[in-house]
Scaffold this motif. Structure first.
Motif, PDB file in Angstrom:
ATOM      1  N   LEU A 246       0.854  -1.184   0.000  1.00  0.00           N
ATOM      2  CA  LEU A 246       0.000   0.000   0.000  1.00  0.00           C
ATOM      3  C   LEU A 246       0.888   1.232   0.000  1.00  0.00           C
ATOM      4  O   LEU A 246       1.795   1.352   0.829  1.00  0.00           O
ATOM      5  N   VAL A 247       0.638   2.145  -0.916  1.00  0.00           N
ATOM      6  CA  VAL A 247       1.450   3.357  -1.046  1.00  0.00           C
ATOM      7  C   VAL A 247       0.561   4.578  -0.843  1.00  0.00           C
ATOM      8  O   VAL A 247      -0.519   4.678  -1.431  1.00  0.00           O
ATOM      9  N   ASN A 248       1.024   5.497  -0.017  1.00  0.00           N
ATOM     10  CA  ASN A 248       0.303   6.750   0.184  1.00  0.00           C
ATOM     11  C   ASN A 248       0.136   7.471  -1.157  1.00  0.00           C
ATOM     12  O   ASN A 248       1.086   7.573  -1.941  1.00  0.00           O
ATOM     13  N   GLN A 249      -1.070   7.952  -1.419  1.00  0.00           N
ATOM     14  CA  GLN A 249      -1.375   8.535  -2.721  1.00  0.00           C
ATOM     15  C   GLN A 249      -0.466   9.720  -3.052  1.00  0.00           C
ATOM     16  O   GLN A 249       0.053   9.836  -4.174  1.00  0.00           O
ATOM     17  N   LYS A 250      -0.226  10.596  -2.092  1.00  0.00           N
ATOM     18  CA  LYS A 250       0.627  11.756  -2.338  1.00  0.00           C
ATOM     19  C   LYS A 250       2.055  11.335  -2.644  1.00  0.00           C
ATOM     20  O   LYS A 250       2.698  11.876  -3.556  1.00  0.00           O
ATOM     21  N   ALA A 251       2.569  10.350  -1.892  1.00  0.00           N
ATOM     22  CA  ALA A 251       3.922   9.865  -2.134  1.00  0.00           C
ATOM     23  C   ALA A 251       4.030   9.236  -3.516  1.00  0.00           C
ATOM     24  O   ALA A 251       5.037   9.415  -4.219  1.00  0.00           O
ATOM     25  N   TYR A 252       2.999   8.511  -3.923  1.00  0.00           N
ATOM     26  CA  TYR A 252       3.007   7.880  -5.239  1.00  0.00           C
ATOM     27  C   TYR A 252       2.942   8.927  -6.342  1.00  0.00           C
ATOM     28  O   TYR A 252       3.685   8.855  -7.329  1.00  0.00           O
ATOM     29  N   ASP A 253       2.082   9.915  -6.186  1.00  0.00           N
ATOM     30  CA  ASP A 253       1.928  10.957  -7.203  1.00  0.00           C
ATOM     31  C   ASP A 253       3.208  11.767  -7.384  1.00  0.00           C
ATOM     32  O   ASP A 253       3.443  12.339  -8.459  1.00  0.00           O
ATOM     33  N   ALA A 254       4.036  11.831  -6.340  1.00  0.00           N
ATOM     34  CA  ALA A 254       5.275  12.605  -6.415  1.00  0.00           C
ATOM     35  C   ALA A 254       6.366  11.895  -7.215  1.00  0.00           C
ATOM     36  O   ALA A 254       7.389  12.502  -7.552  1.00  0.00           O
ATOM     37  N   LEU A 255       6.172  10.624  -7.541  1.00  0.00           N
ATOM     38  CA  LEU A 255       7.182   9.870  -8.289  1.00  0.00           C
ATOM     39  C   LEU A 255       7.132  10.192  -9.777  1.00  0.00           C
ATOM     40  O   LEU A 255       6.076  10.501 -10.326  1.00  0.00           O
ATOM     41  N   SER A 256       8.269  10.068 -10.421  1.00  0.00           N
ATOM     42  CA  SER A 256       8.317  10.183 -11.876  1.00  0.00           C
ATOM     43  C   SER A 256       7.643   8.956 -12.488  1.00  0.00           C
ATOM     44  O   SER A 256       7.473   7.923 -11.822  1.00  0.00           O
ATOM     45  N   PRO A 257       7.264   9.028 -13.761  1.00  0.00           N
ATOM     46  CA  PRO A 257       6.695   7.836 -14.412  1.00  0.00           C
ATOM     47  C   PRO A 257       7.629   6.631 -14.338  1.00  0.00           C
ATOM     48  O   PRO A 257       7.179   5.492 -14.182  1.00  0.00           O
ATOM     49  N   GLU A 258       8.951   6.880 -14.457  1.00  0.00           N
ATOM     50  CA  GLU A 258       9.910   5.781 -14.388  1.00  0.00           C
ATOM     51  C   GLU A 258       9.891   5.123 -13.012  1.00  0.00           C
ATOM     52  O   GLU A 258       9.904   3.895 -12.895  1.00  0.00           O
ATOM     53  N   TYR A 259       9.859   5.928 -11.964  1.00  0.00           N
ATOM     54  CA  TYR A 259       9.857   5.385 -10.606  1.00  0.00           C
ATOM     55  C   TYR A 259       8.541   4.685 -10.286  1.00  0.00           C
ATOM     56  O   TYR A 259       8.526   3.688  -9.561  1.00  0.00           O
ATOM     57  N   LYS A 260       7.460   5.179 -10.839  1.00  0.00           N
ATOM     58  CA  LYS A 260       6.175   4.485 -10.659  1.00  0.00           C
ATOM     59  C   LYS A 260       6.245   3.088 -11.290  1.00  0.00           C
ATOM     60  O   LYS A 260       5.755   2.113 -10.706  1.00  0.00           O
ATOM     61  N   ALA A 261       6.837   3.014 -12.464  1.00  0.00           N
ATOM     62  CA  ALA A 261       6.970   1.721 -13.134  1.00  0.00           C
ATOM     63  C   ALA A 261       7.870   0.788 -12.327  1.00  0.00           C
ATOM     64  O   ALA A 261       7.634  -0.427 -12.270  1.00  0.00           O
ATOM     65  N   ILE A 262       8.887   1.347 -11.705  1.00  0.00           N
ATOM     66  CA  ILE A 262       9.792   0.544 -10.888  1.00  0.00           C
ATOM     67  C   ILE A 262       9.075   0.000  -9.659  1.00  0.00           C
ATOM     68  O   ILE A 262       9.259  -1.164  -9.274  1.00  0.00           O
TER      69      ILE A 262
END
Length: 360
Positions: A246-262
């Motif tokens: 489970l990832v906090n929505q704000k923390a997730y939104d702050a990631l780059s597309p590359e980091y989200k994919a990772i």
């Protein structure tokens, strides 16, 4: 030559020609804290979070670091959803069904009595509507969920006395994880939702009569065979237990597309690795438990039938009273019916035959 002048006036070609590397896609170092619902001693289930963190670090050259904290270090085992929702931690690794008291729908993506097995659940998540529906639900709690581990089908737990008929459930003080307690309670039992690290002491002191955790490898590590002689199967409430990142929505939104994919890729790696570890380690542990005089016993069909009937009654009530449950559960059961139809032919027949032959 003034660096700012070059960047302002030369355009991208001029910047590259001048040897100035623009950080168009660069992301600053990221540091997350991940709270687990499990103790470090359980290297399989706690290890799912460690696998995730390790892969994230490897795929980012150490620029994205996730520190993993066992239950009780940052917050109690059952406090991690609140931690993610409030943003006091960036991520958690847990089993959704622990939080059925907030909303019974939390349980569907983890394990429900007489639910899907691990392959079926993974199929629903990634190729059915499972991830879509559960993400819509978790958004209400400011979280983004990723499948991040599965135990496979579990054992039915450790009992001080034999269970010969449905009536033996009445009055039984049973440590049982999450939502399945609703079924046990309706059958006359007394469910107890106790974290894994506290089960042994409760069994030893006699404050509970029975306890289930996962399966032979973890159960042996926790020493349950020393305080209860009967080891029942199957865990009809957990044909598969899926763990979630489970990832906090704000923390997730702050990631780059590359980091989200990772993050997504690392969670999928942990998802596969966890069940592989359980499947590899459970056979040896079971043989050792049997060698130590554990009495491995199947639940009688009458107990399974009564449990199934009771579970369906619980689900019918929830369909009437919980819109979140009804929306997700309806799709879940439709998918499961097709999976059962398919698996009865190739998979089930092959497995049944192989279990009846003696390999050289």
């Amino acid at each position: 030559m003034d660096r700012r002048f070059i960047i302002k006036n030369a355009g991208i070609a001029g910047v590259l020609a001048a040897g100035v590397a623009p950080a168009v896609h660069a992301q600053a170092a990221v540091r997350w804290r991940l709270a687990s619902s499990f103790p470090k001693s359980l290297d399989t289930i706690y290890g799912g979070a460690e696998t995730f963190a390790k892969k994230v670090g490897e795929m980012t050259g150490g620029k994205f670091q996730v520190s993993v904290h066992a239950a009780g270090e940052l917050m109690p085992a059952f406090g991690v959803v609140d931690g993610v929702q409030q943003g006091s931690i960036e991520a958690a690794h847990t089993a959704g069904y622990y939080f059925f008291g907030k909303n019974e729908a939390f349980a569907i993506g983890a394990a429900i009595p007489f639910g899907m097995n691990s392959r079926q659940l993974t199929s629903w998540m990634f190729e059915g509507n499972g991830l879509k529906l559960t993400r819509e639900f978790y958004a209400k709690y400011n979280a983004v969920n990723f499948p991040c581990g599965n135990t496979g089908a579990q054992m039915g737990g450790w009992f001080r006395k034999e269970i010969k008929a449905p009536e033996d459930i009445k009055g039984l003080k049973f440590r049982i994880g999450g939502f399945a307690g609703r079924v046990i309670e309706r059958m006359g039992g007394v469910p107890q939702n106790i974290p894994g690290g506290e089960i042994y002491q409760s069994l030893e002191k006699g404050t509970i009569d029975a306890a289930e955790w996962i399966g032979p490898y973890d159960d042996q590590k926790l020493g349950f065979n020393k305080v209860a002689p009967f080891y029942y199967y199957p865990g009809w409430w957990e044909g598969a237990l899926q763990l979630d990142l489970l990832v906090n929505q704000k923390a997730y939104d702050a990631l780059s597309p590359e980091y989200k994919a990772i993050v997504e890729t690392a969670a999928s790696e942990a998802h596969v690795v966890m069940q592989a570890r359980y499947d590899a380690r459970n056979p040896t542990a079971l043989k050792q438990l049997v060698g130590a005089k554990t009495k491995v016993v199947a639940f009688p069909k009458t107990v399974l039938d009564a449990s199934f009937k009771t579970a369906m009654e619980v689900y019918a009530d929830l369909d009437k009273n919980n819109p979140d449950w009804k929306k997700i559960y309806g799709d879940y059961r439709t998918f499961q019916k097709d999976q059962l139809l398919w698996s009865r032919f190739a998979e089930a027949r092959f497995d049944s035959y192989m279990q009846g032959v003696q390999l050289p």
